[in-house]
Motif scaffolding. Sequence first.
Motif, mmCIF file in Angstrom:
data_model
loop_
_atom_site.group_PDB
_atom_site.id
_atom_site.type_symbol
_atom_site.label_atom_id
_atom_site.label_comp_id
_atom_site.label_asym_id
_atom_site.label_seq_id
_atom_site.Cartn_x
_atom_site.Cartn_y
_atom_site.Cartn_z
ATOM 1 N N SER A 692 0.831 -1.214 0.000
ATOM 2 C CA SER A 692 0.000 0.000 0.000
ATOM 3 C C SER A 692 0.862 1.259 0.000
ATOM 4 O O SER A 692 0.455 2.291 -0.510
ATOM 5 C CB SER A 692 -0.934 0.005 1.210
ATOM 6 N N ARG A 693 2.061 1.182 0.560
ATOM 7 C CA ARG A 693 2.939 2.359 0.570
ATOM 8 C C ARG A 693 3.329 2.746 -0.859
ATOM 9 O O ARG A 693 3.447 3.919 -1.199
ATOM 10 C CB ARG A 693 4.188 2.067 1.404
ATOM 11 N N ILE A 694 3.509 1.726 -1.709
ATOM 12 C CA ILE A 694 3.880 1.993 -3.108
ATOM 13 C C ILE A 694 2.663 2.477 -3.905
ATOM 14 O O ILE A 694 2.772 3.351 -4.752
ATOM 15 C CB ILE A 694 4.475 0.713 -3.752
ATOM 16 N N LEU A 695 1.487 1.910 -3.583
ATOM 17 C CA LEU A 695 0.306 2.184 -4.392
ATOM 18 C C LEU A 695 -0.452 3.428 -3.935
ATOM 19 O O LEU A 695 -1.375 3.861 -4.618
ATOM 20 C CB LEU A 695 -0.645 0.981 -4.363
ATOM 21 N N MET A 696 -0.088 3.996 -2.785
ATOM 22 C CA MET A 696 -0.847 5.145 -2.279
ATOM 23 C C MET A 696 -0.825 6.295 -3.281
ATOM 24 O O MET A 696 0.156 6.504 -3.983
ATOM 25 C CB MET A 696 -0.311 5.593 -0.911
ATOM 26 N N SER A 697 -1.949 7.045 -3.337
ATOM 27 C CA SER A 697 -2.054 8.109 -4.352
ATOM 28 C C SER A 697 -1.333 9.381 -3.921
ATOM 29 O O SER A 697 -0.999 10.225 -4.746
ATOM 30 C CB SER A 697 -3.531 8.414 -4.619
ATOM 31 N N ASP A 698 -1.096 9.545 -2.617
ATOM 32 C CA ASP A 698 -0.404 10.733 -2.120
ATOM 33 C C ASP A 698 1.098 10.500 -2.251
ATOM 34 O O ASP A 698 1.693 9.783 -1.443
ATOM 35 C CB ASP A 698 -0.817 10.966 -0.662
ATOM 36 N N ARG A 699 1.710 11.086 -3.253
ATOM 37 C CA ARG A 699 3.118 10.792 -3.551
ATOM 38 C C ARG A 699 3.976 12.050 -3.491
ATOM 39 O O ARG A 699 3.512 13.126 -3.833
ATOM 40 C CB ARG A 699 3.234 10.143 -4.943
ATOM 41 N N GLU A 700 5.226 11.862 -3.071
ATOM 42 C CA GLU A 700 6.149 12.995 -2.963
ATOM 43 C C GLU A 700 7.345 12.750 -3.875
ATOM 44 O O GLU A 700 7.884 11.643 -3.909
ATOM 45 C CB GLU A 700 6.604 13.135 -1.497
ATOM 46 N N TYR A 701 7.747 13.802 -4.593
ATOM 47 C CA TYR A 701 8.842 13.669 -5.559
ATOM 48 C C TYR A 701 9.937 14.699 -5.283
ATOM 49 O O TYR A 701 9.668 15.802 -4.825
ATOM 50 C CB TYR A 701 8.327 13.868 -6.990
ATOM 51 N N LEU A 702 11.160 14.318 -5.603
ATOM 52 C CA LEU A 702 12.276 15.262 -5.550
ATOM 53 C C LEU A 702 12.236 16.156 -6.786
ATOM 54 O O LEU A 702 11.775 15.730 -7.847
ATOM 55 C CB LEU A 702 13.611 14.503 -5.547
ATOM 56 N N ASP A 703 12.753 17.371 -6.624
ATOM 57 C CA ASP A 703 12.917 18.253 -7.790
ATOM 58 C C ASP A 703 14.317 18.011 -8.348
ATOM 59 O O ASP A 703 15.317 18.401 -7.763
ATOM 60 C CB ASP A 703 12.755 19.716 -7.354
ATOM 61 N N LEU A 704 14.366 17.328 -9.490
ATOM 62 C CA LEU A 704 15.649 16.946 -10.090
ATOM 63 C C LEU A 704 16.022 17.837 -11.276
ATOM 64 O O LEU A 704 16.864 17.456 -12.091
ATOM 65 C CB LEU A 704 15.585 15.484 -10.541
ATOM 66 N N THR A 705 15.379 19.010 -11.363
ATOM 67 C CA THR A 705 15.576 19.810 -12.584
ATOM 68 C C THR A 705 16.783 20.748 -12.512
ATOM 69 O O THR A 705 17.147 21.346 -13.519
ATOM 70 C CB THR A 705 14.322 20.662 -12.883
ATOM 71 N N MET A 943 15.011 9.496 -15.564
ATOM 72 C CA MET A 943 14.728 9.628 -14.128
ATOM 73 C C MET A 943 14.231 11.039 -13.810
ATOM 74 O O MET A 943 13.228 11.229 -13.113
ATOM 75 C CB MET A 943 15.999 9.317 -13.331
ATOM 76 N N LYS A 944 14.937 12.049 -14.327
ATOM 77 C CA LYS A 944 14.621 13.435 -13.979
ATOM 78 C C LYS A 944 13.291 13.886 -14.587
ATOM 79 O O LYS A 944 12.497 14.574 -13.939
ATOM 80 C CB LYS A 944 15.757 14.359 -14.436
ATOM 81 N N VAL A 945 13.047 13.485 -15.828
ATOM 82 C CA VAL A 945 11.784 13.863 -16.489
ATOM 83 C C VAL A 945 10.614 13.152 -15.805
ATOM 84 O O VAL A 945 9.550 13.751 -15.597
ATOM 85 C CB VAL A 945 11.835 13.528 -18.000
ATOM 86 N N ASP A 946 10.814 11.894 -15.426
ATOM 87 C CA ASP A 946 9.755 11.144 -14.735
ATOM 88 C C ASP A 946 9.385 11.838 -13.428
ATOM 89 O O ASP A 946 8.211 12.037 -13.119
ATOM 90 C CB ASP A 946 10.232 9.704 -14.464
ATOM 91 N N ALA A 947 10.400 12.242 -12.647
ATOM 92 C CA ALA A 947 10.134 12.914 -11.368
ATOM 93 C C ALA A 947 9.375 14.220 -11.605
ATOM 94 O O ALA A 947 8.439 14.554 -10.874
ATOM 95 C CB ALA A 947 11.446 13.197 -10.644
ATOM 96 N N LEU A 948 9.741 14.933 -12.650
ATOM 97 C CA LEU A 948 9.104 16.227 -12.945
ATOM 98 C C LEU A 948 7.652 16.041 -13.370
ATOM 99 O O LEU A 948 6.747 16.700 -12.846
ATOM 100 C CB LEU A 948 9.896 16.936 -14.048
ATOM 101 N N LEU A 949 7.404 15.131 -14.317
ATOM 102 C CA LEU A 949 6.046 14.963 -14.846
ATOM 103 C C LEU A 949 5.126 14.267 -13.847
ATOM 104 O O LEU A 949 3.955 14.624 -13.716
ATOM 105 C CB LEU A 949 6.077 14.174 -16.165
ATOM 106 N N SER A 950 5.657 13.274 -13.127
ATOM 107 C CA SER A 950 4.811 12.519 -12.192
ATOM 108 C C SER A 950 4.410 13.354 -10.994
ATOM 109 O O SER A 950 3.413 13.069 -10.334
ATOM 110 C CB SER A 950 5.524 11.256 -11.717
#
Length: 1546
Positions: A692-705, A943-950
Amino acid sequence: QVVFNFVNAGGTHKAELFSSSFLDFPYKMGILIAVLGVWFSCSFVKGDSKAVTTSLTTKWSSTPLLLETSEFLSEESQEKFWNFVEASQHIKTSEHDGKETSYYRAVLLSVSVVLRVNIQPITANISIQIAADEPPPKGCALFFAVHGEKTCEYDSLGTLLRTASERYLPKPFLFKGDHTYAASSPERPVVILYAEIGTENFYRFHKLLAIKAETGEITYVLRHYIANPSKEKVYLSGYGVELAIKSTEYKAKDDTQVKGTDVNATVIDEDDPIDEVQGFLFGKLRQLYPDLSEELKELRKHLVESTNEMAPLKVWQLQDLSFQTAARILAAPPVDALMVMKDLSQNFPTKARAITKTVVSLELRTEIEENQKYFKGTLGLQPGDSALFINGLHIDLDTQDIFSLFDVLRNEARVMEGLHRLGIEGLSLHNVLKLNIQPSDSDYAVDIRSPAISWINNLEVDSRYNSWPSSVQELLRPTFPGVIRQIRKNFHNLVLIVDPTHETTAELLNVAEMFFSNHIPLRIGLVFVVNNCDDVDGLQDPGVALLRVYNYVAQEMDNNYAFQTVMSIYNKVKTGDQLKVEHVVSVLEKQYPYVEVNSVLGIDSAYDQNRKAAKSYYEQTGVGPLPVVLFNGMPFQKDQLDPDDLETVTMHKILETTSIFQRAVYLGELSNDQDVVEYIMNQPNVVPRINSRILMSDREYLDLTAMNNFYVDDFARFSTLDSKDKTAAVANSMTYLTKRGMSSKEIYDDSFVRPVTFWIVGDFDKPSGRQLLYDAIKHQKSSNNVRISMINNPSEEPNSSNTIVAKAIWAALQTQTSNNAKNFITKMAKEEIAKALEAGADILEFAVGGMDTNIFKEAYESPKVDFILSHAIYCRDVLKLKKGQRAVISNGRIIGPLEDGEMFNQDDFHLLENIILKTSGQKIKSQIQQLGFEEDLASDLVMKVDALLSAQPKGEARIEYQFFEERYSAVKLRPKEGETYFDVVAIVDPVTRDAQRLAPLLLVLNQLINMNLRVFMNCQSKLSDMPLKSFYRYVLEPEISFTADNSFASGPIAKFLDMPQSPLFTLNLNTPESWMVESVRTPYDLDNIYLEEVDNVVAAEYELEYLLLEGHCYDITTGQPPRGLQFTLGTSTNPVIVDTIVMANLGYFQLKANPGAWTLRLRKGRSEDIYRIYRWDSTRNTLVSFLENLLSLTGTVQKKLDMMNEDLLSDGTSENESGFWESLKWGFTGGQKNEDVKQDKDDVLNIFSVASGHLYERFLRIMMLSVLKHTKTPLKFWFLKNYLSPTFKEFIPYMAEKYNFQYELVQYKWPRWLHQQTEKQRIIWGYKILFLDVLFPLAVDKILFVDADQIVRTDLKELRDFNLDGAPYGYTPFCDSRREMDGYRFWKSGYWMAIHLLWEKALYFQKLQNFSVLRGGIAVHHLPCTVETATQSYSSLQDLPNNMIHQVPIKSLPQEWLWCETWCDDSSKKRAKTIDLCNNPMTKEPKLQAAMRIVPEWQDYDQEIKQLHNLFQKEKETGSPHFGSKTSKSTGRAPACSFSCCCLHH
């Protein structure tokens, strides 16, 4: 005269002559002077240009620009907010020249970004309003609060901190928008500084608190506080103003003379750079010939007046207007096309005649018609419809206001800037942006091919299913909808994972047995999860006992028989009891009397099959707390496991998945010789484990830009970087492990872009960290899509003894070939080797073959541990981890912190990889590969584009539009070369309301953003009516403007200049949904603007009175709206400011407030006694901060346990209960009900009325006087505030005082879910009847509606006490005694014949209590949606009561209660108790004239009111002490409108 004709007869060439060629001739000066001279010699036109202006201000004061800027930046990040606070400390003290333009430039310099949007001050005002709840200590311009104590003494902070813990007060509540200093320690005392940034004292206090926060002594919070607020109001932008032409078929204009006020308004807009009139570009002419400005002004005025002819067009002239307008727009140069579109659409009534002369080319018409086929087929747009797309995102013009649009633009800009920084530009950037990589909603399933599952049936082999067909082709055979197909294939598999001792298990198994016994095509499997300790046997534990009996019977007989035995055991358990060993033993002894119980249940039992396997299967799948029900491996939600719901949900799932299998069979993906279960389990959504930790909808991402050249091995530099740069430095320093064991930094790596990157975070000198790393490496062996690197998060301060493994890993990565490094790191992650190292073993003992040990040892023994120190502060400051905590970062997504002992194994990495590949990884990888980056950089980029778009908020998918043609039918504006641009596509019919709004919006966007714009025309042909009957202005300022003396301009206003003077206009405001505005200043009647009678300018001033909070509320137990539930909204100092009642429709409610912090509570009384608030929007508290884009709530309430049988709408008396059933009996059988006439305690007559425009307000005052003259009963009038003029609202308190009545102004915003109306008259009719159940407080039992233009001739108490026989409504039927009007009685034929009886709506009576109990409101609110679309006969909302008679009982009142000359004969007039001045379709007599003729006493009433009004004006001018002494007679409520949001339930 010759020149006059020449100017007007130029036809289509005229504009070209004067706007281009004319200005280029060398003798242009001569021609111009000739034109002016000849015209002046024969022009006799007199009179000034007339105009209408509209402004909208806030109720609250304006806030300093610094504060607004800081709040703007805080929306980007708190880090930017605090950087700005530091950077702005010299703004007020710096040596700028004291002008506001210099101040503004200084602010922008501090921001270091040019803020080109007009920053709305609402957010800054919230903080100021919160501070207002904390009154400052005396004489303090700023102060700080420490746990309840406040001071502005700099030196007393230490004392307050020392005593904070002694004050035993709870820590102050911190709001979501509070500014907490980054280095603050959450467990330390909270110090809140209330101050204005930019003031000198602020920085002294700020530095003190910042130092204390950095040393870990306090939590430092900053709130804006202005000691001396500005008295200036904020002029708002972001709304539309419509000046609609009214029908004058019935004259409804007041003849009272209005004295205009002095208004400073520029009638001619001198600033308009184009200002085109009949082809003359006056803006350019004024620049070229400044000495002729007066003559040009006169010529312009003459041309305007000759253009503003409003003579109606012939039908043949109307037909092609839409295409002709498009042709006119497209003929203009692209840079001017939007301006032309704005001018034509917003001033269409005066432009239409000239447009009819435009010729439409065949190419244009053909291209538009071709494109319309595409619009209809792909986008669902009909001719005449509009749409706007920004970067493929659909912007709904009906629901999205300018603020939500700016949010979209800011969000898009962030993403585009990020992609640009990563080196992706131009078309490639837009291709990446349009990738649909939103986190998938698809349900993940676990593998059900486990031996731990015991199947009680098998559709493919059991004999009971022999008669069913076995071919998968049967799925394609047609059947009736909803029929479940019986096929001998295991298409549908239900697995129950249960604890036998759990109280719900018996009910779930009963549902399974019901499916089985009813031959539902469902394979059913069981997993019994019991205690798996070897020393616990079936004689001690009932769960183990049941499992062993099941296994014993299954071996003796079969699984099906064993299941029946289990059901027999549960039948022994009484409801509410738990399963016991004796229940199991009794059934075993009864069914198998010969067997030794001990041999089955005892310690030596041979029937423990699946006991350990079931437990491990349950733990391995990670499906959450028991019980769990899987359908084809997908777990049902917890709320679906109620036995009643489970049956329905399962049947629904069977039907749903049947259609998926049908498609698979049709496409040939599933054939007869395939194993169906294998096919299901090979689908991409099937994973070995659900976490459930992986599937949870509340997700946090790093800014890799961010891009920089920093690394983690320079700790001194690293520690000074901000979060984004720290992340970039960590990414720069990474060396990765890949499947083939080769570092991607080496030349001979396989050329493969890896779309999944894992950063493993943990303390690798601790077993938990090593285990996480080991599981990641193990997973990598099975996947070529993954690369892994590590971040060390030490549990304690790093030293040589506690960083052995971490240093070894780092040294190997830095010095060895990656294959050797990978093998060595895998060794280091093993527990036995780590223990050996701790015991003192030499690191080189564990070197792997091929390692360069010398260079490794040198790196390993280096005393420099900068990388560990950098990693440690990165974990603390950016990842927000405590020391030693573990996490996994997958393509920038932070999964963690993982709890101590929390399992995160190989299967979790598999699930994580599966999700990334499915949603984003593969799509981004294919785009990146097309750009031709080298592999190492490409994997990084994925990796960086995925973090940005997701990381973007989830929204609608972007639309791919490939239009056929744009050569002739589109306005095209190309972006600036070499810069990032927005791709904007608009589709519009230029003669619609949407075009009036869209054209100015696109013009502003063109100033704000770099865009590639295409505006496609979507014209309608064969028009039969004037498409636009209104003038329109959209008030939107692209940036802050200044006056000539360099001070801030007052703000934007709407200007309608050079208006035609013959039509009658009505003014409407088109504001964002959450704004409630009211007219506050103007002497003119804004409902009837007649410019011929106006001296110069009609200036309308509006105020944003409230921001609207809308919500939906449900009872969590029943899922239904709690009818009659009341909420209150207040502050900490004033708990009840406004209240509301929940509608039965959608559980809807609305509340009004202004920026600040508010507490939402249940109202004291029955609401609070029966219910408790369960949850608001998934948050634990009920405090709401008002923002312009955060104005909706969804909440749930729950009945208290001892109140489960209580009804909110009942007071518990038998009378109420009998009333409900008796009224139903009356409604369905026609039976009579004797309704006792109860005297209200206060015995008040409640009368409701609605008026708009000065004439109807005049009628309203006369109606009130007629009521007052005929009753001795205390009166309370209720008026709808939404449309009352400022003059009426100013006069009514005075009249109430003189005539001793009470009044209240009620207010309600048309809900956005109800069918939206555009005509003001229809909206007013809707208010008369739609919201009666939510406009008045519960204490009002009966309400009388009396029309404004009615005269009352009797005591209305008689009507109030009239027996309605249990019905909620009483209406007077239309009378039909005036025979000469028969031809106008449309209800005597057609659609209306079915209704049998038609009521007049001018007077009616409503018993609100019956309305509530009979749920009348639900029917009333749904009717405008259903009837309006169902029949063309329903032309106006005024016919609503006639359409609802089959759903809501209506009592017919005696005819004498409403007499109207149009429909009733003269002989019945003498019996009339009220007279209605209804319109006469035959004579069309003006209303005022009719009033004086029909009602003899009307003029006396009118004179009496006029005298009172004159007295009022005199007292107002002389400042008499009586004037304004009472604002309201409303029962104990302070302002007249304070109850305006009090609503009634259904």
